[in-house]
Write a protein that holds these residues in place. Structure first.
Motif, PDB file in Angstrom:
ATOM      1  N   TRP B  71       0.836  -1.199   0.000  1.00  0.00           N
ATOM      2  CA  TRP B  71       0.000   0.000   0.000  1.00  0.00           C
ATOM      3  C   TRP B  71       0.873   1.251   0.000  1.00  0.00           C
ATOM      4  O   TRP B  71       0.649   2.179  -0.786  1.00  0.00           O
ATOM      5  N   LEU B  74       2.426   1.705  -3.366  1.00  0.00           N
ATOM      6  CA  LEU B  74       1.476   2.186  -4.372  1.00  0.00           C
ATOM      7  C   LEU B  74       1.262   3.693  -4.200  1.00  0.00           C
ATOM      8  O   LEU B  74       1.298   4.455  -5.159  1.00  0.00           O
ATOM      9  N   LEU B  75       1.056   4.119  -2.952  1.00  0.00           N
ATOM     10  CA  LEU B  75       0.850   5.550  -2.683  1.00  0.00           C
ATOM     11  C   LEU B  75       2.083   6.342  -3.075  1.00  0.00           C
ATOM     12  O   LEU B  75       1.997   7.445  -3.588  1.00  0.00           O
ATOM     13  N   GLN B  80       2.787   0.693  -9.609  1.00  0.00           N
ATOM     14  CA  GLN B  80       1.577   1.336 -10.139  1.00  0.00           C
ATOM     15  C   GLN B  80       0.343   0.442  -9.989  1.00  0.00           C
ATOM     16  O   GLN B  80      -0.773   0.916 -10.046  1.00  0.00           O
ATOM     17  N   LEU B 109     -11.076   5.548  -2.491  1.00  0.00           N
ATOM     18  CA  LEU B 109      -9.766   5.338  -3.106  1.00  0.00           C
ATOM     19  C   LEU B 109      -9.481   6.402  -4.160  1.00  0.00           C
ATOM     20  O   LEU B 109      -8.368   6.912  -4.258  1.00  0.00           O
ATOM     21  N   ARG B 112      -7.844   9.392  -3.177  1.00  0.00           N
ATOM     22  CA  ARG B 112      -6.405   9.275  -2.895  1.00  0.00           C
ATOM     23  C   ARG B 112      -5.587   8.998  -4.147  1.00  0.00           C
ATOM     24  O   ARG B 112      -4.418   8.607  -4.066  1.00  0.00           O
ATOM     25  N   ILE B 114      -6.151   6.601  -6.321  1.00  0.00           N
ATOM     26  CA  ILE B 114      -6.030   5.165  -6.588  1.00  0.00           C
ATOM     27  C   ILE B 114      -7.297   4.658  -7.252  1.00  0.00           C
ATOM     28  O   ILE B 114      -8.408   4.971  -6.807  1.00  0.00           O
ATOM     29  N   LEU B 233      -5.728  -2.847  -7.706  1.00  0.00           N
ATOM     30  CA  LEU B 233      -5.567  -1.440  -7.354  1.00  0.00           C
ATOM     31  C   LEU B 233      -4.508  -0.874  -8.297  1.00  0.00           C
ATOM     32  O   LEU B 233      -3.511  -1.525  -8.583  1.00  0.00           O
ATOM     33  N   TYR B 234      -4.754   0.328  -8.804  1.00  0.00           N
ATOM     34  CA  TYR B 234      -3.771   0.960  -9.694  1.00  0.00           C
ATOM     35  C   TYR B 234      -3.783   2.455  -9.476  1.00  0.00           C
ATOM     36  O   TYR B 234      -4.788   3.037  -9.044  1.00  0.00           O
ATOM     37  N   ARG B 235      -2.688   3.059  -9.764  1.00  0.00           N
ATOM     38  CA  ARG B 235      -2.600   4.521  -9.642  1.00  0.00           C
ATOM     39  C   ARG B 235      -3.354   5.151 -10.798  1.00  0.00           C
ATOM     40  O   ARG B 235      -3.221   4.738 -11.940  1.00  0.00           O
TER      41      ARG B 235
END
Lengths: 251, 503
Positions: B71, B74-75, B80, B109, B112, B114, B233-235
């Motif tokens: 996590w 990713l942040l 990514q 999300l 943020r 995401i 989850l992806y940016r």
């Protein structure tokens, strides 16, 4: 040459030197003598700035020893201690020349000076590449003396230089030191607890007890006109049983 | 002194070479992350292959520890994409926000930066399991039944032990009385269960081992565990086409499929990349071979791990030397400051290594940088302490002789005091180096590579050969370091200090 005035020093509650004045005359050997704890080593340490006086001043050749002046003054002083204080990671040669190299002295001059010092101290020149741990106790003290003399200081301070040597080497070095002091005509301050050594080497003897001077004078003065019963007691205590034996066997 | 400079220069050149090499390694690629359990690695491999298929250069940073590491990464933009579970998002990552439901999650999300895909099709919830024979003999069928058996020994994955929905909450929901609860690696837990050392473990419901070990999954009769629907989850700032490419497997992996994929890796020992490629081929009816990344052969793999490992150890150690020796010198000169410095570096030493690694991620991301920073901090204490004590232990007559000679303090330090302390300082550096070589294996948990990588994978796949592939070179490197320092001792410590007095 060296002047201590109103100097005193305590370590915590322990008084090492009571306020005293002491003038060391030039070109002769002054011996500081006394029992353990009499303050003789502390006096020497005050002279070279390894200890700072609580009161009073120390000056050398007219310059007061302070934080600012001490490093320059030390280069006019040679200092030899009981175990030599040689740097174990450096050869004899590197020990002797460290300061000269730091000051950027000419290598040719250093070479000549080393040969001269080896002759003076009876140290074999081909042993100069050895490390302190590869030398005997007497040799180490000779190297230490060479290190002290390298830059031809005005004053030599010696703190029990022969204290850790066995008797034969000690006797040999005592007479050699006498010759060296005579020939160099330097101001010498020697700390010892050995009355014989003091008598042999000292032009002037300062007897200390509990941080105060008990009597000062030539050996004859101390023997003939003791200022205090302690003087006689101190000298008497140093008489060897061998002396009495020798006397008894006289015809 | 000259020799020290030469050795130092050689090390700096190696370090620069390593830095340049490391910089090349990840240039302009999309990074997919995965957690350190098999299902996550397979999903990571599927994502990687989907993205490559779409023409997006992608690398897979596999087995990056647990949820918090992924996590944060990713942040922080170190990766990514990674596969996550809705239950983990609700109960763990966003626990404080109390979000429930897919759409609510997606909205939170998005705020943020995401994105979250639709569910991939399976629910991998936590479950509680026992050996079937043991469960039957005790008459345990549901989690509630455990209440009457306080003597049972529990062994839970470390992550499960302190998750928001993990053991403490489960114990509260059911009023479980068991006291003998220990944390251990999830993959090792099956071993413990089989041998009878523990009675009850946590499971992932898609674990292939459930069938393999013939386990009883206890009914969650109070519905404690939420749904754990797998999602990507992806940016949101990831290059165009990423979300679209990943969408190809939304709703395409049902529970049975996932159990089968896990089984092929864990029980049949097929490489994750092959399993992922076969799955995608079945799904899309495509030829598989061009998807597969050629697995490097043993020697080149070993060489690159050695390179990575040496890099971690050398860079952190050199940085520590540069910082710690001056700190030790100042500490020896100024005792008050010295006590403070020794206290602080001593405290650093007591921080558990895994925790220290995780602390680094918010600042330094994942990969070699945080690992080097953590190893650097660990290296400080032995070097500072030995520099300090080496200088402190110089006999007073020698220290005073240097002073009485009238040597400037700089000359005293470099020509007398440091050479005399050299042996002690060197042995401090040696201690740090050997500790670093061992600790650096943990770097694999945050994507730093090195010998820890095969150890990590080996533990996950229960593959002893793979574990040894990391453990043996690490041990050899430690021995080699010992030998190298013996040699350095002769090079750096002045000869006069190595002589033994004759009597």
């Amino acid at each position: 040459m060296l002047e201590l005035s109103g100097v005193s020093k305590a370590f915590g509650r322990l008084v090492a030197i009571r306020p005293l004045d002491l003038l060391i005359p030039p070109e002769q050997t002054t011996v500081l003598i006394g029992p353990s704890g009499s303050g003789k080593s502390t006096l020497l340490r005050l002279m070279i700035g390894l200890a700072t006086p609580d009161t009073g001043t120390v000056s050398i050749g007219g310059t007061r020893v302070t934080r600012e002046t001490v490093r320059e003054l030390r280069r006019k002083l040679g200092y030899v201690i009981q175990e030599g204080g040689l740097f174990p990671h450096l050869t004899a040669r590197a020990n002797v020349t460290l300061l000269a190299r730091t000051l950027g002295r000419d290598p040719g001059w250093m070479g000549e000076r080393l040969s001269e010092l080896c002759r003076l101290t009876h140290f074999p020149e081909d042993a100069m590449h050895r490390f302190p741990l590869e030398l005997s106790g007497g040799q180490r003290q000779r190297v230490s003396l060479m290190r002290a003399l390298m830059l031809d200081p005005d004053v030599l301070l010696l703190d029990e230089p022969l204290g850790a040597l066995d008797p034969m080497i000690r006797a040999e070095l005592q007479s050699e030191l006498r010759e060296i002091f005579r020939s160099l005509k330097k101001t010498v301050v020697l700390v010892t607890h050995d009355m014989g050594e003091a008598a042999l080497l000292g032009d002037d003897i300062v007897l200390l007890r509990d941080g105060a001077i008990v009597q000062r004078g030539r050996i004859e003065d101390l023997l003939g006109r003791p200022a205090d019963p302690f003087v006689t007691a101190f000298i008497g205590a140093q008489r060897s049983p061998l002396d009495d034996l020798a006397r008894r066997n006289e015809p | 002194m000259m020799r020290v400079v030469v050795v130092g220069a050689a090390l700096v050149v190696m370090m620069l070479g390593w830095g340049v090499g490391a910089a090349w390694a990840s240039d302009g690629e999309i990074a997919v992350g995965s957690k350190k359990f098999t299902e996550s690695v397979i999903l990571g491999e599927i994502a990687t292959q989907l993205l490559k298929d779409a023409g997006i250069p992608t690398e897979h940073r596999r087995e990056l520890g647990g949820t918090r590491i992924l996590w944060s990464a990713l942040l922080g933009g170190d990766i990514q994409v990674y596969p996550e579970y809705t239950g983990t998002l609700e109960q763990e990552i966003l626990a404080e926000e109390n979000v429930r439901g897919e759409d609510a999650l997606r909205a939170v999300l998005r705020a943020r930066g995401i994105g979250m895909s639709r569910p991939l099709g399976f629910n991998n919830t936590y479950a509680i399991g026992m050996r079937k024979d043991r469960a039957q003999s005790l008459g345990v069928r549901t989690i509630s039944d455990l209440v009457t058996h306080p003597e049972l020994k529990f062994g839970f994955g470390n992550e499960f032990l302190d998750r928001g929905d993990g053991w403490p909450a489960l114990a509260r929901t059911y009023g479980l009385p068991q006291r003998d609860v220990r944390g251990l690696d999830h993959d090792l837990a099956y071993r413990g269960l089989e041998s009878g050392a523990i009675d009850v473990i946590d499971l992932y419901s898609t674990d292939a081992e459930i069938r393999h070990y013939d386990l009883a999954v206890l009914v969650d009769d109070k519905q404690h565990f939420p749904r754990y629907d797998a999602v990507w989850l992806y940016r949101l700032d990831a290059p165009a086409g990423v979300a679209e490419a990943l969408a190809a497997v939304e709703g395409a992996i049902d529970e049975e499929t996932m159990v089968a994929l896990n089984g092929r890796v864990k029980l049949d020992r097929v490489a994750e990349s092959r399993v992922a490629a076969d799955f995608l081929a079945d799904l899309e009816g495509m030829v598989t071979s061009d998807r597969l990344v050629d697995a490097p052969d043993g020697w080149s793999r070993l060489a690159s791990r050695t390179w990575e490992h040496l890099g971690l150890v050398l860079v952190s150690l050199l940085a520590a030397i540069v910082v710690a020796i001056p700190l030790g010198v100042v500490s020896a000169v100024k005792p008050r400051f010295g006590q403070l410095v020794l206290g602080v570096v001593g405290v650093l030493q007591t921080i558990p290594s895994l925790a220290l690694l995780v602390f680094m991620i918010p600042w330094l991301g994942i990969g070699a940088k945080p690992a080097i920073a953590a190893l650097f901090l660990y290296s400080l204490l032995p070097i500072v302490r030995n520099t300090y004590s080496g200088l402190h232990d110089i006999p007073t007559p020698i220290r005073e002789s240097a002073e009485a000679l009238g040597l400037p303090s700089r000359v005293r330090l470099f020509k007398v005091e440091l050479p005399m302390a050299s042996r002690s300082i060197l042995s401090g550096i040696k201690t740090s180096a050997v500790i670093n070589i061992g600790t650096a294996t943990l770097g694999a948990l945050i994507g730093a590579g090195g010998y820890g990588q095969p150890i990590l994978t080996g533990i996950r796949l229960d593959d002893m050969a793979l574990i040894l592939e990391g453990a043996v070179p690490a041990a050899l490197l430690a021995l080699l370091a010992q030998g190298a320092f013996e040699w350095l001792d002769r090079l750096v410590v002045p000869r006069g200090l190595r002589i033994r007095p004759e009597n």
